[in-house]
Scaffold this active site. Structure first.
Site, short mmCIF file in Angstrom:
data_model
loop_
_atom_site.label_atom_id
_atom_site.label_comp_id
_atom_site.label_asym_id
_atom_site.label_seq_id
_atom_site.Cartn_x
_atom_site.Cartn_y
_atom_site.Cartn_z
N HIS A 117 16.98 20.88 -9.84
CA HIS A 117 18.18 20.04 -9.99
C HIS A 117 19.25 20.52 -9.03
O HIS A 117 19.97 21.48 -9.30
CB HIS A 117 18.67 20.10 -11.45
CG HIS A 117 20.00 19.45 -11.66
ND1 HIS A 117 20.85 19.84 -12.67
CD2 HIS A 117 20.63 18.46 -11.00
CE1 HIS A 117 21.96 19.11 -12.62
NE2 HIS A 117 21.85 18.27 -11.61
N HIS A 124 21.91 18.75 -5.81
CA HIS A 124 22.37 17.57 -5.08
C HIS A 124 22.59 17.94 -3.61
O HIS A 124 23.32 18.89 -3.31
CB HIS A 124 23.67 17.06 -5.69
CG HIS A 124 23.55 16.73 -7.15
ND1 HIS A 124 23.16 15.50 -7.61
CD2 HIS A 124 23.75 17.50 -8.26
CE1 HIS A 124 23.13 15.51 -8.93
NE2 HIS A 124 23.48 16.71 -9.35
N PHE A 177 36.13 17.53 -10.62
CA PHE A 177 34.84 17.93 -10.07
C PHE A 177 34.43 16.98 -8.94
O PHE A 177 33.99 17.41 -7.87
CB PHE A 177 33.80 17.95 -11.18
CG PHE A 177 32.38 18.02 -10.70
CD1 PHE A 177 31.88 19.18 -10.12
CD2 PHE A 177 31.52 16.94 -10.83
CE1 PHE A 177 30.57 19.26 -9.67
CE2 PHE A 177 30.21 17.01 -10.39
CZ PHE A 177 29.73 18.17 -9.81
N TYR A 233 34.10 17.30 -3.97
CA TYR A 233 33.14 16.92 -2.94
C TYR A 233 33.83 16.60 -1.61
O TYR A 233 33.16 16.46 -0.59
CB TYR A 233 32.34 15.70 -3.38
CG TYR A 233 31.11 16.00 -4.21
CD1 TYR A 233 29.88 16.22 -3.61
CD2 TYR A 233 31.17 16.05 -5.60
CE1 TYR A 233 28.74 16.49 -4.36
CE2 TYR A 233 30.04 16.31 -6.36
CZ TYR A 233 28.83 16.53 -5.74
OH TYR A 233 27.71 16.80 -6.49
N HIS A 235 19.96 12.89 -15.55
CA HIS A 235 20.95 13.75 -16.19
C HIS A 235 21.07 13.29 -17.63
O HIS A 235 21.19 12.08 -17.90
CB HIS A 235 22.31 13.60 -15.50
CG HIS A 235 22.45 14.43 -14.27
ND1 HIS A 235 21.54 14.42 -13.25
CD2 HIS A 235 23.42 15.32 -13.91
CE1 HIS A 235 21.94 15.26 -12.30
NE2 HIS A 235 23.07 15.82 -12.68
N HIS A 268 19.97 19.28 -17.54
CA HIS A 268 20.95 19.77 -18.51
C HIS A 268 20.34 19.84 -19.91
O HIS A 268 19.54 20.72 -20.17
CB HIS A 268 22.24 18.93 -18.49
CG HIS A 268 22.99 19.05 -17.21
ND1 HIS A 268 23.48 20.25 -16.74
CD2 HIS A 268 23.30 18.12 -16.26
CE1 HIS A 268 24.09 20.06 -15.59
NE2 HIS A 268 23.99 18.79 -15.26
N ASP A 272 22.38 22.94 -9.49
CA ASP A 272 23.22 21.74 -9.58
C ASP A 272 24.00 21.52 -8.29
O ASP A 272 23.65 20.68 -7.47
CB ASP A 272 24.16 21.85 -10.79
CG ASP A 272 24.76 20.50 -11.19
OD1 ASP A 272 24.56 19.52 -10.45
OD2 ASP A 272 25.41 20.42 -12.24
N ASP A 273 25.09 22.29 -8.07
CA ASP A 273 25.96 22.10 -6.90
C ASP A 273 26.42 23.45 -6.35
O ASP A 273 27.51 23.93 -6.72
CB ASP A 273 27.18 21.26 -7.27
CG ASP A 273 26.83 19.86 -7.71
OD1 ASP A 273 26.47 19.05 -6.85
OD2 ASP A 273 26.91 19.58 -8.92
N PRO A 274 25.63 24.10 -5.49
CA PRO A 274 26.05 25.40 -4.95
C PRO A 274 27.42 25.37 -4.28
O PRO A 274 28.12 26.38 -4.29
CB PRO A 274 24.94 25.71 -3.93
CG PRO A 274 23.73 25.02 -4.49
CD PRO A 274 24.26 23.75 -5.08
#
Length: 552
Positions: free
Chosen positions: A86, A88, A175, A179, A381, A403, A458-460
């Site tokens: 997981h 992105h 959040f 981006y 998700h 999740h 998820d989102d490093p």
């Protein structure tokens, strides 16, 4: 291919029947009633607690032996195959990687027009012009030229404004804003989008660097790329990214119909579905119709579905959502058909998920009949926040989920996920920043009871700092949850088990052991472990324990 009440049909082909939305609604309401029955919840909770106690007892009796077993195996946690199930792509780089890439482009191509009428130098200057230099000098020189050296001085990880902080907690809007590098939406479009003024060149180059970093750090991944359903050209634009060896693409479908309808991009929900699925059916019927997509499809494993789950919604769609008090006797039959969903409001989670599932299944059926080697899975998700009933929907429709922390609130659903071994890819560091502090995470309970859980990033870009974000996740989990090396190897094996990577990849270039699967079963399998300790570094006694307990 035509859509009939939101579900694809191919005239002239006898394809298997897809359960109707009415049948799905009936099953979902029945399941949800079972999950809320007090007696069943009590029985499920008792069984889950017994499994936790059993694992504690097992560790007390066998912990020392497991350490000896692992010392005799040829590998270790760092050499076994691990998949980031997981992650992105638009946030798969760490902040330092993104900063380094932006600075390199600023030095190499400062005067390239990256949005209509603006160069890269000008775009970055607009984003940082209010930031002071250390010596107090202005960013722009006396001659009006924006100096590159001065711009670089104010470009830092902190000025990117991408890293998670307390301002993220229960604020999905903050959040999403992270981006945008330097807080500039235009820079997000330039560097992190495939469709833009530079034809996605920067995003493609950055993606190549990310995949190269995965290779160097011995990690595999299932990166997410978005298809929004706003037009029929999105698939062809996405196909330009091409095939990769250490990555399998997942297609994420953001639940953004409400915004698209409000903006006039689509007329109804069925049009959105058609934009998502028509190109897939065209390429299945005639690969030459989308030749680049046909080449990339073997590297696409399935669909994800994303949105802010903390927004509450109903278990199922209701007629009053569309018609309010105006509903009359003239509204007969199925008044919730997708072509009639024309209001600028998102349908409930279960409505979205049913139509993704139904059309994906129809695509898989078509591929089988047409002899195409493509098969998609549904891995949304689910259970990150908000209504617990989302997990009931996914239990009926999904292969795996991302999740799932809300399962701690319903022992019946948790026990069902355990029995069916529905894969769950959890991201404790992401949850810690957004919805659930890590010391309250149910991950340890899920793992000890035998649920099919693994760790992902998820989102490093927001949550990690090193070049090995997945290893960060494992290391953090080891210390916070008190995991052993055997536990971590089992979690890594689960990641391969949940992934769509073919068996030979899992063998890590070792000679296959006759009569065994490589590391784990195929994506979506509901079979007992078929692991070889020499391949996955999970001690044989641990594999036997899980099998004997019947939790897999």
């Amino acid at each position: 291919m035509v859509l009939v009440d939101g579900v694809a049909e191919v005239p002239g082909l006898d394809l298997p029947e897809i359960p109707s939305r009415a049948q799905f609604k009936n099953d979902l309401t029945n399941l949800w009633a079972i999950c809320r029955t007090p007696e069943i919840k009590t029985a499920s909770f008792s069984r889950l607690e017994r499994l936790s106690a059993s694992f504690t007892s097992y560790q007390l009796d066998h912990g020392a032996f497991e350490r000896d077993d692992q010392a005799e195996l040829v590998g270790d946690l760092y050499s076994v195959m691990k998949v980031d199930n997981h992650i992105h792509l638009a946030a798969a780089m760490t902040p330092r990687q993104l900063l380094h890439f932006i600075k390199n482009k600023l030095r190499a191509e400062p005067d390239r027009e990256v949005v209509k009428g603006k160069t890269l130098r000008e775009l970055i200057f607009e984003a940082v012009k209010d930031l002071p230099l250390p010596d107090g000098e202005p960013l722009c020189g006396d001659d009006g030229i924006i100096e590159i050296d001065k711009l670089e001085t104010v470009l830092t990880v902190d000025s990117l404004r991408c890293c998670a902080g307390e301002h993220f907690y229960h604020r999905f809007d903050n959040f999403n804003d992270a981006y945008s590098p330097l807080g500039a939406g235009e820079l997000r479009n330039v560097f992190l989008k495939t469709s833009n003024f530079v034809d996605g060149q920067y995003f493609a180059e950055l993606s190549h660097e990310i995949l190269q970093s995965l290779h160097e750090n011995d990690t595999f991944a299932e990166m997410r790329l978005s298809i929004y359903g706003k037009n029929l050209e999105e698939w062809d634009e996405l196909a330009r990214l091409g095939k990769t060896e250490r990555n399998i693409w997942m297609i994420q479908i953001p639940r953004v119909f409400g915004g698209f309808r409000k903006g006039g991009l689509v007329e109804n929900f069925e049009e959105l579905l058609n934009n998502i699925f028509q190109p897939l059916f065209e390429v299945a019927l005639n690969p030459s119709s989308h030749s680049e997509l046909a080449e990339v499809l073997p590297s696409i494993s399935g669909f994800d579905c994303v949105d802010d789950e903390s927004i509450s919604d109903a278990l199922t769609a209701h007629r009053s959502q569309l018609y309010g008090d105006a509903l009359t006797t003239e509204h007969t039959g199925d008044v919730l058909r997708p072509q009639l969903w024309t209001i600028p409001e998102n349908p409930p989670y279960s409505y979205y998920m049913y139509y993704l599932y139904a059309n994906m299944q129809r695509f898989n059926n078509l591929c089988k009949v047409a002899g195409r080697p493509w098969h998609l899975t549904l891995r949304p998700h689910c259970g990150e926040a908000g209504p617990v009933h989302h997990l009931a929907t996914s239990f009926l429709l999904a292969d795996e989920i991302n999740h799932g922390i809300q399962l701690e609130k319903n022992p019946t659903l948790q026990y069902l996920y355990l029995i069916a071994q529905v894969g769950m890819s959890l991201s404790p560091l992401s949850n810690n920043a957004l919805f659930l502090k890590i010391n309250e995470s149910p991950f340890s309970d899920f793992f000890s009871r035998g649920l099919n859980v693994t760790l992902s990033t998820d989102d490093p870009l927001m949550f990690h700092v090193t070049k090995e974000p997945l290893l960060e996740e494992y290391t953090t989990a080891k210390h916070v949850f008190g995991l052993t090396n055997a536990d971590l190897c089992e979690i890594a094996a689960n990641s391969v088990r949940q992934s769509a990577f073919p068996h030979p990849v899992g063998q890590r270039n070792r000679k296959p052991v006759e009569g065994t699967m490589s590391v784990i079963g195929r994506q979506g399998s509901r079979v007992p472990y078929h692991q070889d300790p020499e391949l996955c570094n999970v001690p044989r006694r641990r594999i036997n324990y899980r099998n004997r307990l019947g939790s897999v």
